[in-house]
Design a protein around this motif. Structure first.
Motif, PDB file in Angstrom:
ATOM      1  N   LEU A 138       0.742  -1.260  -0.585  1.00 58.28           N
ATOM      2  CA  LEU A 138       0.143   0.051  -0.094  1.00 58.28           C
ATOM      3  C   LEU A 138       1.055   1.548   0.161  1.00 58.28           C
ATOM      4  O   LEU A 138       2.206   1.444   0.627  1.00 58.28           O
ATOM      5  CB  LEU A 138      -1.261  -0.091   1.408  1.00 58.28           C
ATOM      6  CG  LEU A 138      -1.797  -1.604   1.377  1.00 58.28           C
ATOM      7  CD1 LEU A 138      -2.679  -1.001   2.963  1.00 58.28           C
ATOM      8  CD2 LEU A 138      -2.700  -0.799   0.316  1.00 58.28           C
ATOM      9  N   ASP A 139       0.147   2.335  -0.295  1.00 55.17           N
ATOM     10  CA  ASP A 139       1.441   3.613  -0.773  1.00 55.17           C
ATOM     11  C   ASP A 139      -0.104   4.567  -0.592  1.00 55.17           C
ATOM     12  O   ASP A 139      -0.799   4.823  -0.852  1.00 55.17           O
ATOM     13  CB  ASP A 139       1.677   3.638  -2.022  1.00 55.17           C
ATOM     14  CG  ASP A 139       2.990   4.987  -2.251  1.00 55.17           C
ATOM     15  OD1 ASP A 139       2.019   5.436  -2.194  1.00 55.17           O
ATOM     16  OD2 ASP A 139       3.968   4.595  -2.594  1.00 55.17           O
ATOM     17  N   LYS A 141      -0.043   8.293  -0.994  1.00 52.85           N
ATOM     18  CA  LYS A 141       0.221   8.813  -2.038  1.00 52.85           C
ATOM     19  C   LYS A 141      -0.370   7.717  -3.575  1.00 52.85           C
ATOM     20  O   LYS A 141      -1.710   8.605  -3.908  1.00 52.85           O
ATOM     21  CB  LYS A 141       1.111   9.786  -2.321  1.00 52.85           C
ATOM     22  CG  LYS A 141       0.857  10.778  -3.702  1.00 52.85           C
ATOM     23  CD  LYS A 141       1.987  11.854  -3.459  1.00 52.85           C
ATOM     24  CE  LYS A 141       2.080  13.578  -4.586  1.00 52.85           C
ATOM     25  NZ  LYS A 141       2.524  12.364  -5.267  1.00 52.85           N
ATOM     26  N   LEU A 142      -0.036   7.052  -3.904  1.00 52.20           N
ATOM     27  CA  LEU A 142       0.076   6.429  -5.095  1.00 52.20           C
ATOM     28  C   LEU A 142      -1.176   5.108  -4.870  1.00 52.20           C
ATOM     29  O   LEU A 142      -1.845   4.923  -6.117  1.00 52.20           O
ATOM     30  CB  LEU A 142       1.329   5.577  -5.648  1.00 52.20           C
ATOM     31  CG  LEU A 142       2.184   6.496  -5.315  1.00 52.20           C
ATOM     32  CD1 LEU A 142       3.545   5.939  -6.178  1.00 52.20           C
ATOM     33  CD2 LEU A 142       1.707   7.883  -6.580  1.00 52.20           C
ATOM     34  N   GLY A 143      -1.816   5.026  -4.089  1.00 58.39           N
ATOM     35  CA  GLY A 143      -2.763   3.708  -3.876  1.00 58.39           C
ATOM     36  C   GLY A 143      -2.163   2.619  -3.453  1.00 58.39           C
ATOM     37  O   GLY A 143      -2.261   1.697  -2.416  1.00 58.39           O
ATOM     38  N   PHE A 144      -1.180   2.345  -4.039  1.00 55.34           N
ATOM     39  CA  PHE A 144      -0.062   1.141  -3.635  1.00 55.34           C
ATOM     40  C   PHE A 144       1.243   1.783  -4.634  1.00 55.34           C
ATOM     41  O   PHE A 144       0.981   2.313  -5.405  1.00 55.34           O
ATOM     42  CB  PHE A 144      -1.149  -0.595  -4.275  1.00 55.34           C
ATOM     43  CG  PHE A 144      -1.506  -0.342  -5.346  1.00 55.34           C
ATOM     44  CD1 PHE A 144      -0.824  -0.481  -6.963  1.00 55.34           C
ATOM     45  CD2 PHE A 144      -2.788  -0.234  -5.950  1.00 55.34           C
ATOM     46  CE1 PHE A 144      -0.792  -0.240  -7.785  1.00 55.34           C
ATOM     47  CE2 PHE A 144      -3.408  -0.283  -7.142  1.00 55.34           C
ATOM     48  CZ  PHE A 144      -2.794   0.297  -8.083  1.00 55.34           C
ATOM     49  N   SER A 145       2.147   0.647  -4.659  1.00 61.31           N
ATOM     50  CA  SER A 145       3.481   0.581  -5.483  1.00 61.31           C
ATOM     51  C   SER A 145       3.896  -0.409  -4.868  1.00 61.31           C
ATOM     52  O   SER A 145       3.244  -1.624  -4.184  1.00 61.31           O
ATOM     53  CB  SER A 145       4.200   2.389  -5.348  1.00 61.31           C
ATOM     54  OG  SER A 145       4.366   1.753  -3.168  1.00 61.31           O
ATOM     55  N   ILE A 146       5.072  -0.557  -5.445  1.00 59.95           N
ATOM     56  CA  ILE A 146       6.019  -1.525  -4.720  1.00 59.95           C
ATOM     57  C   ILE A 146       7.357  -0.737  -3.765  1.00 59.95           C
ATOM     58  O   ILE A 146       7.955  -0.305  -4.341  1.00 59.95           O
ATOM     59  CB  ILE A 146       7.137  -1.949  -6.038  1.00 59.95           C
ATOM     60  CG1 ILE A 146       6.175  -2.680  -7.426  1.00 59.95           C
ATOM     61  CG2 ILE A 146       7.872  -2.940  -6.138  1.00 59.95           C
ATOM     62  CD1 ILE A 146       6.456  -2.821  -9.249  1.00 59.95           C
ATOM     63  N   CYS A 147       7.150  -2.068  -2.863  1.00 57.52           N
ATOM     64  CA  CYS A 147       8.999  -2.144  -2.243  1.00 57.52           C
ATOM     65  C   CYS A 147       9.645  -3.412  -3.080  1.00 57.52           C
ATOM     66  O   CYS A 147       9.397  -4.028  -2.694  1.00 57.52           O
ATOM     67  CB  CYS A 147       8.324  -2.547  -0.908  1.00 57.52           C
ATOM     68  SG  CYS A 147       9.452  -2.305  -0.045  1.00 57.52           S
ATOM     69  N   SER A 148      10.902  -2.804  -3.198  1.00 58.87           N
ATOM     70  CA  SER A 148      11.865  -3.400  -4.215  1.00 58.87           C
ATOM     71  C   SER A 148      12.644  -4.425  -2.333  1.00 58.87           C
ATOM     72  O   SER A 148      12.275  -3.714  -1.123  1.00 58.87           O
ATOM     73  CB  SER A 148      12.977  -2.746  -4.820  1.00 58.87           C
ATOM     74  OG  SER A 148      13.504  -1.470  -3.368  1.00 58.87           O
ATOM     75  N   GLY A 149      13.007  -5.303  -2.123  1.00 63.68           N
ATOM     76  CA  GLY A 149      14.054  -6.129  -1.959  1.00 63.68           C
ATOM     77  C   GLY A 149      15.334  -5.303  -1.363  1.00 63.68           C
ATOM     78  O   GLY A 149      15.487  -5.154   0.243  1.00 63.68           O
ATOM     79  N   ASP A 150      15.512  -3.959  -2.299  1.00 63.47           N
ATOM     80  CA  ASP A 150      16.827  -3.320  -2.238  1.00 63.47           C
ATOM     81  C   ASP A 150      16.420  -2.690  -0.663  1.00 63.47           C
ATOM     82  O   ASP A 150      17.095  -1.859  -0.242  1.00 63.47           O
ATOM     83  CB  ASP A 150      17.469  -2.496  -3.628  1.00 63.47           C
ATOM     84  CG  ASP A 150      17.467  -4.441  -4.013  1.00 63.47           C
ATOM     85  OD1 ASP A 150      18.530  -4.532  -3.762  1.00 63.47           O
ATOM     86  OD2 ASP A 150      18.324  -3.496  -4.602  1.00 63.47           O
ATOM     87  N   LEU A 151      14.903  -1.729  -0.823  1.00 66.28           N
ATOM     88  CA  LEU A 151      14.609  -1.111  -0.268  1.00 66.28           C
ATOM     89  C   LEU A 151      14.499  -1.453   1.598  1.00 66.28           C
ATOM     90  O   LEU A 151      14.604  -1.111   2.578  1.00 66.28           O
ATOM     91  CB  LEU A 151      13.498  -0.560  -0.781  1.00 66.28           C
ATOM     92  CG  LEU A 151      12.682   0.957   0.378  1.00 66.28           C
ATOM     93  CD1 LEU A 151      13.618   1.869   0.548  1.00 66.28           C
ATOM     94  CD2 LEU A 151      10.964   1.311  -0.083  1.00 66.28           C
ATOM     95  N   LEU A 152      14.030  -2.712   1.262  1.00 66.78           N
ATOM     96  CA  LEU A 152      13.627  -3.392   2.886  1.00 66.78           C
ATOM     97  C   LEU A 152      14.867  -3.644   3.194  1.00 66.78           C
ATOM     98  O   LEU A 152      14.947  -3.745   4.936  1.00 66.78           O
ATOM     99  CB  LEU A 152      13.053  -4.969   2.166  1.00 66.78           C
ATOM    100  CG  LEU A 152      11.286  -4.696   2.187  1.00 66.78           C
ATOM    101  CD1 LEU A 152      11.673  -5.999   1.106  1.00 66.78           C
ATOM    102  CD2 LEU A 152      10.975  -4.184   3.006  1.00 66.78           C
ATOM    103  N   LEU A 153      16.248  -3.526   2.546  1.00 64.05           N
ATOM    104  CA  LEU A 153      18.016  -3.596   2.939  1.00 64.05           C
ATOM    105  C   LEU A 153      17.999  -2.763   3.566  1.00 64.05           C
ATOM    106  O   LEU A 153      18.608  -2.391   4.685  1.00 64.05           O
ATOM    107  CB  LEU A 153      18.068  -4.286   2.259  1.00 64.05           C
ATOM    108  CG  LEU A 153      19.595  -5.333   2.339  1.00 64.05           C
ATOM    109  CD1 LEU A 153      19.326  -6.780   2.727  1.00 64.05           C
ATOM    110  CD2 LEU A 153      20.651  -5.458   0.612  1.00 64.05           C
TER     111      LEU A 153
END
Ligand code: IPE
Length: 260
Positions: A138-139, A141-153
């Protein structure tokens, strides 16, 4: 503690939809087991996520109701990959527990605004190996988007300040330019963040919705600015992960933690 990301290009074939590299994952699971270090694991989506996410334009956020099915399907497929990774870890005797990002974090215009770090801590404290993965989320502003593994890291490194962050990728580490396209690319054994600034990167050939190597370098800059050493190593070669985890000399790129 170590935070390790198993890249989607190592555990899947990015050119073939839903192609899991079972043998590679089996070996990486054995190396993690053998090293026996406290580890927080993250994996990428590879061909279980990127192709679908692109088809349905999920990283651009909500545009129409037609995307809802695409969001749901993408989630189902990354969850399927996660089950395969989990099964491989279990088979090698690692007590891994899956923590799906969509249920514990929220982004706002791609930036993290909410995350339940406690669940990772509690599983680690009980001797489990938490396993999370690039997911649709869930995002605000955007409603939904993608959380990459890199962002999680990056988020997990910031919170847990691990001894090292390790990116398991399909190259030996960092090069002065993209080695898949430039035969004069030179391998970088050790680097500082200021040396990283000088690198030229070109995007890879696959439909990567989360920016590929360029995005990875941004993530690394962030992690090393937290004074955490970051390593990139080749997951396709036997024992690179194991040797690095136990502190044995092995081929990889080390980016020193620190601002310079
Ligand atoms: C992407 O995760 C998640 C989705 C496309 C849903 P990553 O960006 O971490 O995946 P890899 O490692 O590049 O495959």
């Amino acid at each position: 503690m170590f935070i390790v990301k198993l890249g989607g290009s190592v555990i899947t074939d990015k050119s073939k939809k839903y192609f899991f590299k079972r043998q590679v994952m089996k070996r990486l699971s054995s190396e993690l087991k053998k090293a026996n270090k406290e580890t927080l694991l993250v994996h990428g989506a590879g061909s279980f996520g990127h192709i679908l996410a692109k088809e349905h334009m999920l990283n651009q956020g909500y545009k129409s109701n037609k995307q809802l099915q695409g969001f749901s399907l993408t989630h189902a497929m990354v969850q399927k990959l996660n089950s395969l990774v989990l099964e491989s870890l279990h088979d090698r005797g690692i007590a891994a527990v899956s923590i799906p990002p969509h249920a514990i974090l929220k982004l706002d215009d791609h930036k993290p605004v909410k995350m339940d770090y406690n669940i990772f801590r509690e599983y680690l404290d009980r001797g489990f190996t938490p396993l999370t993965f690039g997911d649709v989320v869930l995002d605000g502003k955007l409603g939904f988007s993608i959380c990459s593994g890199d962002l999680l890291l990056q988020m997990l490194a910031e919170h847990f300040k691990p001894e090292k962050v390790i990116f398991v990728i399909d190259e030996d580490g960092l090069y002065t330019s993209n080695p898949k396209m430039d035969k004069n690319a030179k391998f970088i054994e050790k680097s500082t963040v200021s040396e990283l600034e000088a690198l030229t990167t070109s995007s890879n050939a696959y439909d990567d919705v989360t920016k590929g190597m360029e995005g990875k370098i941004e993530t690394i800059k962030h992690i090393v600015s937290l004074e955490i050493d970051t390593i990139m190593l080749n997951g396709n070669i036997d024992n690179r992960l194991y040797d690095t985890l136990i502190g044995k000399e092995s081929k990889h790129t080390l980016i020193y933690g620190g601002k310079k």
